[in-house]
Design an enzyme around this catalytic site. Sequence first.
Site, PDB file in Angstrom:
ATOM      1  N   GLY A 109       9.407   6.280  -6.192  1.00 47.54           N
ATOM      2  CA  GLY A 109       9.091   4.881  -5.888  1.00 47.54           C
ATOM      3  C   GLY A 109       8.317   4.262  -7.044  1.00 47.54           C
ATOM      4  O   GLY A 109       7.845   4.962  -7.946  1.00 47.54           O
ATOM      5  N   LEU A 110       8.180   2.964  -6.966  1.00 52.27           N
ATOM      6  CA  LEU A 110       7.469   2.220  -8.013  1.00 52.27           C
ATOM      7  C   LEU A 110       6.011   2.675  -8.130  1.00 52.27           C
ATOM      8  O   LEU A 110       5.427   3.154  -7.136  1.00 52.27           O
ATOM      9  CB  LEU A 110       7.466   0.730  -7.665  1.00 52.27           C
ATOM     10  CG  LEU A 110       8.781  -0.031  -7.840  1.00 52.27           C
ATOM     11  CD1 LEU A 110       8.690  -1.385  -7.133  1.00 52.27           C
ATOM     12  CD2 LEU A 110       9.104  -0.212  -9.327  1.00 52.27           C
ATOM     13  N   PRO A 111       5.387   2.502  -9.295  1.00 49.65           N
ATOM     14  CA  PRO A 111       3.942   2.723  -9.376  1.00 49.65           C
ATOM     15  C   PRO A 111       3.237   1.840  -8.340  1.00 49.65           C
ATOM     16  O   PRO A 111       3.568   0.657  -8.186  1.00 49.65           O
ATOM     17  CB  PRO A 111       3.586   2.253 -10.804  1.00 49.65           C
ATOM     18  CG  PRO A 111       4.856   2.358 -11.587  1.00 49.65           C
ATOM     19  CD  PRO A 111       5.970   2.093 -10.600  1.00 49.65           C
ATOM     20  N   GLY A 112       2.326   2.424  -7.597  1.00 49.30           N
ATOM     21  CA  GLY A 112       1.577   1.654  -6.593  1.00 49.30           C
ATOM     22  C   GLY A 112       2.280   1.563  -5.250  1.00 49.30           C
ATOM     23  O   GLY A 112       1.756   0.965  -4.304  1.00 49.30           O
ATOM     24  N   SER A 113       3.457   2.173  -5.123  1.00 46.63           N
ATOM     25  CA  SER A 113       4.184   2.064  -3.842  1.00 46.63           C
ATOM     26  C   SER A 113       3.515   2.885  -2.741  1.00 46.63           C
ATOM     27  O   SER A 113       3.682   2.592  -1.557  1.00 46.63           O
ATOM     28  CB  SER A 113       5.646   2.484  -4.011  1.00 46.63           C
ATOM     29  OG  SER A 113       5.729   3.790  -4.553  1.00 46.63           O
ATOM     30  N   GLY A 114       2.788   3.953  -3.116  1.00 48.52           N
ATOM     31  CA  GLY A 114       2.096   4.761  -2.097  1.00 48.52           C
ATOM     32  C   GLY A 114       2.461   6.246  -2.124  1.00 48.52           C
ATOM     33  O   GLY A 114       2.082   6.987  -1.219  1.00 48.52           O
ATOM     34  N   LYS A 115       3.154   6.685  -3.155  1.00 46.50           N
ATOM     35  CA  LYS A 115       3.607   8.085  -3.223  1.00 46.50           C
ATOM     36  C   LYS A 115       2.456   9.084  -3.121  1.00 46.50           C
ATOM     37  O   LYS A 115       2.485  10.009  -2.311  1.00 46.50           O
ATOM     38  CB  LYS A 115       4.364   8.343  -4.554  1.00 46.50           C
ATOM     39  CG  LYS A 115       5.560   7.462  -4.786  1.00 46.50           C
ATOM     40  CD  LYS A 115       6.225   7.751  -6.115  1.00 46.50           C
ATOM     41  CE  LYS A 115       5.375   7.470  -7.346  1.00 46.50           C
ATOM     42  NZ  LYS A 115       4.943   6.072  -7.506  1.00 46.50           N
TER      43      LYS A 115
ATOM     44  N   SER B  93       9.968   8.772 -11.074  1.00 49.12           N
ATOM     45  CA  SER B  93      11.371   9.235 -11.230  1.00 49.12           C
ATOM     46  C   SER B  93      12.367   8.096 -11.022  1.00 49.12           C
ATOM     47  O   SER B  93      13.108   8.088 -10.031  1.00 49.12           O
ATOM     48  CB  SER B  93      11.659  10.428 -10.314  1.00 49.12           C
ATOM     49  OG  SER B  93      11.095  10.319  -9.034  1.00 49.12           O
TER      50      SER B  93
END
Length: 180
Positions: A10-16, A84
């Site tokens: 997921g995008l940076p900051g999405s919550g991974k 990724s």
Amino acid sequence: MRGLVAWLTGLPGSGKTTIANAAAERLRAMGYRVEVLDGDWFRSHIDPEAGYTKEERVRHLVRASWVARLLARNGVIVICSFVSPYRDAREEVRKIISEEADFLEVYVKCPLEECIRRDPKGLYRKALAGEIRHFTGISDPYEEPLSPDLVLDTVNNSVEENAEKLVNLITSRLRGSRAS
Ligand SMILES: Nc1ncnc2c1ncn2[C@@H]1O[C@H](COP(=O)(O)OS(=O)(=O)O)[C@@H](OP(=O)(O)O)[C@H]1O
Ligand SMILES: Nc1ncnc2c1ncn2[C@@H]1O[C@H](COP(=O)(O)OP(=O)(O)O)[C@@H](O)[C@H]1O
């Protein structure tokens, strides 16, 4: 017992990272052996030279996949959280890991505008100011998964709800592979 890798993209900051840690905590409390491999951690301790061009990201993700594979084949549940961003790189990751462990692709979904609003590390601000090259979502692509095993929506669902969904998928997959 064969382990499993849940690969969060997921995008940076999405919550991974937040979801990976919350799910790992729950799984440990249930008695499972769990490792979290996070992009930032992997870059500082194992792959410090990795940059952010496509070629560098792919090399970095292949390294991470091999570490995840080694852990998983020894029965560990591995939760990987890496931006990724490229589909073909994620396919390569899946191929490497699936040879010896179960693999789940998990899309941590959050609109770019919300990631920019959260900006937990202040990197979007810098990228928008032109201070960071190849920044995913701003000056570099993010290719959404086409058929992920799980989508975690981090706008409409809480961290705890998403962690529970991830834990449920992981434990049901482990039960399924033990039964077969
Ligand atoms: N150019 C650029 N693009 C994307 N991300 C950047 C960049 N520079 C630094 N960062 C920070 O590094 C984290 C991404 O590392 P990853 O190893 O997960 O990225 S990748 O999978 O190789 O694409 C990512 O962490 P997360 O926010 O946890 O995703 C960013 O905070
Ligand atoms: N539902 C949610 N799920 C995950 N993170 C959330 C959610 N709502 C708000 N956040 C916040 O968004 C930020 C996500 O940061 P992080 O987990 O580091 O993302 P990533 O690892 O994808 O870059 C954190 O500050 C987290 O508290």
